[in-house]
Design an enzyme around this catalytic site. Sequence first.
Site, PDB file in Angstrom:
ATOM      1  N   CYS A  40      -7.949  -0.127  -2.574  1.00 26.27           N
ATOM      2  CA  CYS A  40      -9.181  -1.284  -1.173  1.00 26.27           C
ATOM      3  C   CYS A  40      -9.820  -0.516  -1.021  1.00 26.27           C
ATOM      4  O   CYS A  40     -10.682  -0.889   0.095  1.00 26.27           O
ATOM      5  CB  CYS A  40      -9.128  -2.516  -1.542  1.00 26.27           C
ATOM      6  SG  CYS A  40      -8.157  -3.298  -3.025  1.00 26.27           S
ATOM      7  N   GLY A  41      -9.185   0.527  -0.605  1.00 26.00           N
ATOM      8  CA  GLY A  41      -9.462   1.695   0.599  1.00 26.00           C
ATOM      9  C   GLY A  41      -9.394   1.278   1.792  1.00 26.00           C
ATOM     10  O   GLY A  41     -10.336   2.254   3.094  1.00 26.00           O
ATOM     11  N   GLU A  42      -8.599   0.489   2.394  1.00 29.79           N
ATOM     12  CA  GLU A  42      -8.593  -0.167   3.577  1.00 29.79           C
ATOM     13  C   GLU A  42      -7.714   0.217   4.359  1.00 29.79           C
ATOM     14  O   GLU A  42      -7.687   0.098   6.017  1.00 29.79           O
ATOM     15  CB  GLU A  42      -8.950  -1.701   3.697  1.00 29.79           C
ATOM     16  CG  GLU A  42      -7.609  -2.322   3.710  1.00 29.79           C
ATOM     17  CD  GLU A  42      -6.795  -2.468   1.809  1.00 29.79           C
ATOM     18  OE1 GLU A  42      -5.823  -3.043   2.180  1.00 29.79           O
ATOM     19  OE2 GLU A  42      -7.671  -1.954   1.707  1.00 29.79           O
ATOM     20  N   ASN A  81      -5.612   3.878   0.018  1.00 26.17           N
ATOM     21  CA  ASN A  81      -4.601   2.507  -1.212  1.00 26.17           C
ATOM     22  C   ASN A  81      -5.553   2.255  -1.851  1.00 26.17           C
ATOM     23  O   ASN A  81      -6.978   2.523  -1.364  1.00 26.17           O
ATOM     24  CB  ASN A  81      -3.931   1.451  -0.745  1.00 26.17           C
ATOM     25  CG  ASN A  81      -4.784   0.304   0.155  1.00 26.17           C
ATOM     26  OD1 ASN A  81      -6.313   1.053   1.352  1.00 26.17           O
ATOM     27  ND2 ASN A  81      -4.515  -1.061   0.506  1.00 26.17           N
ATOM     28  N   CYS A  95       0.974  -1.558  -0.165  1.00 25.04           N
ATOM     29  CA  CYS A  95      -0.473  -0.251  -0.328  1.00 25.04           C
ATOM     30  C   CYS A  95       0.820   1.604  -0.347  1.00 25.04           C
ATOM     31  O   CYS A  95       1.654   1.356   0.633  1.00 25.04           O
ATOM     32  CB  CYS A  95      -0.851   0.255   0.897  1.00 25.04           C
ATOM     33  SG  CYS A  95      -1.672  -1.345   1.224  1.00 25.04           S
TER      34      CYS A  95
END
Length: 798
Positions: free
Chosen positions: A296-298, A294, A113
Amino acid sequence: MGSVSTVSQVEEGNEMKLEKEEKKGLPLTDNAIKVLERRYLKKDANARPTESPEDMFRRVARTIAEADIKHNPEADIQGLTDEFYTMMTNLEFLPNSPTLMNAGRELGQLSACFVLPIEDSMDSIFESLKDTALIHKSGGGTGFDFSDLRAKNSMVASTKGVSSGPVSFMKVFDAATEAIKQGGTRRGANMGILRVDHPDIMEFITCKEDHVTLTNFNISVALTDEFMVAAEKDTYYDLMDPHSGNKVNRLKAKEVFDKIVKLAWTNGDPGLIFIDRINASNPTPQIGPLASTNPCGEQPLLPYESCNLGSINLSRMVEDGQINFEKLGQTVKKGVHFLDNVIEANRYPIDKIAKMTRANRKIGLGVMGFADMLILLGIPYNSEEGVATGAKVMAFIDEKSKEASYELAEERGAFPNFKGSTFDKGKSSVKFRNATTTTIAPTGTISIIASCSSGVEPLFAISYVRNVMDNDKLPEVNPLFEETAKREGFYSIELMKEIAEKGSVQHVAGVPEHIKKAFVTAHDISPEWHIKMQAAFQKSTDNAVSKTINFHSDATIAHVESAYMLAYTNGCKGITIYRDGSRDMQVLSVNTEAKKVEKHKVHLHPDENVAPRQRPAVTIGRTEKVVTGCGNLYVTVNEDEEGLCEMFTRMGKSGGCINSYSEALGRLVSLSLRAGVKTTSIAEQMRGVRCPIPSGIGKNAVLSCPDAVGQVLGKYIKNGNGNGNGKGKTLENSSSTSSENLPFMAMESASQTAGASVEIDYVDSIEMGVCPECPECGHMVEFVEGCLTCRGCGYSKC
């Protein structure tokens, strides 16, 4: 001759190693070994593995353990190597893919990330573009916040020109991503974020509406608390010029929110992040605000910050029907030690990233196999007990991870940016080695290696049907379900095939009710339960939770709106939804001319029939290769004396559903051409049909196999080779072909040969409306955690 002998010896040696591993009892399935060989193991110049899975795990364990020397020259490196090796080979913990791929190798880039800054200058934009290329080449994904860029048509003082706006520069990054393949193993992925109060917010929200633009980007709108209040009250909110800081416009919040919801319902984009909530848990506000995540948002990160992730396999933490918290606690401690060492062992692609990462030392310890854990405990996923179990397990992991980080700080010192952080309470401060310790990340490929369910997601399906040699259809069953079915006496091949056809056990006779409750799939669970579970894990997660909120295909826009509001009120930091079938539905862009009534229509009496003209023995034509998201599509267009008369399509070497669809498409187009249907009409119907895995960008975009066919026919028409009834000029560079030597067999005989050379397995689609086949191996892909993932070979596209 000598080189051939050497290669043979290497191959034999690797085969012996794999056999040796099986005898040693490494718990790797055939599928896991296949994924490791395809994507993770070292390879020679001929792409043959030169190490076994055992070698890979030993390589990674040794490289990460050696980082201890920096803090303790007398450290027991061999003992720590064995500890890390055992934890990984027992499938109790696995790091993110770049660490498995690159640790101990020349590249040495171990993080997944990254976030890069996008400031309002050409220098900053193109410096970040260069850095993006380096990160993608090394195997990482990148996130950007474009909110600092001035709005479209704003004055640029230095040139007296006008700005083209954030979306135009996103397209530049998208084009660069398309051109770069990450180290031959992973294709680049990006997250693009824009604040909801940016003047170009409506252009951003709709930028992927045409299904062609920004195919290498996930996009999310950064919603503020102020905006959410305005949306709830149906009032206006201000748009701010990022360059001057002045208010430039007002929009009705509910109308903007409704537009976001509608487009997410259509194809899943844009997602949402609740930016104020993310910054409320920012551990280092003195360094700056969090503005992006990043892909995928996590993982929210500061500019030039990276994070390395790892996941504990919760299915390995259940013994005798109970959670072994002692084992889980020990695994958490070892996992934190491992991930902190990764920061030292990492070879960062950019010096600024190395500096920022080491200053905050963020790690993201998460989980996989949670659905398996619930099944082993006999607890339904969609139940209050299931949600409570998730909350309890994550609270325990977070607590133990902080204890481990505290112990490391005692030995090695706190993270350098500790002073001024939210942990800095003066003399009473408790120091930690890491600014964050927990993240729930996507585990698409590593969960295949670990043979467990992905992340905190429920099972995607209980059983698939896999096509093998001679078109034998064999069910591939979830191992926990197969074991349970055999133990309780209701297992049969016929039942497994029936389950595979439906993808779920909920409406299958012969499966006991208590088993149905335990073995629920993503599509059996209502969106409300998905969100409840995400919120339960978020309560004890420093960063964020990667989770897909699944909807049935018949879900309404109002259902999506309710889910978005529920995610906000339940404390989630963001939300990604997927409505079943929405990313492979047919979406046609019809322009004004296409809407006009055609002058030449065929009016038939109900009793009349149109018969296609006969196909002659000899035709002339050519074959064109078109690169699609599913592989190389070969389109053959042939003419007879009267004009264009037939078309054949074939998808490379693929077998299975893709080629059966290709054959059917060719048959129908050929039938239409010989029945006198206009070539232009056929091309218009094909163009714009979209599948979830497009190829190319802009004018070179190929949205699907039908779209590719439409493009080929379009070129034929453009060259003056087609008219209303399929008649036209002879194709240039064409060659005479007969029914005996056509590149792809004549329509009358194609059914006898289609799929006769099937070289790879594939999985049939199932009734619940799943995603299409993997472009690399033909296995069915799943849409989970914001990504298309193949559990057959590890292919992933976010």
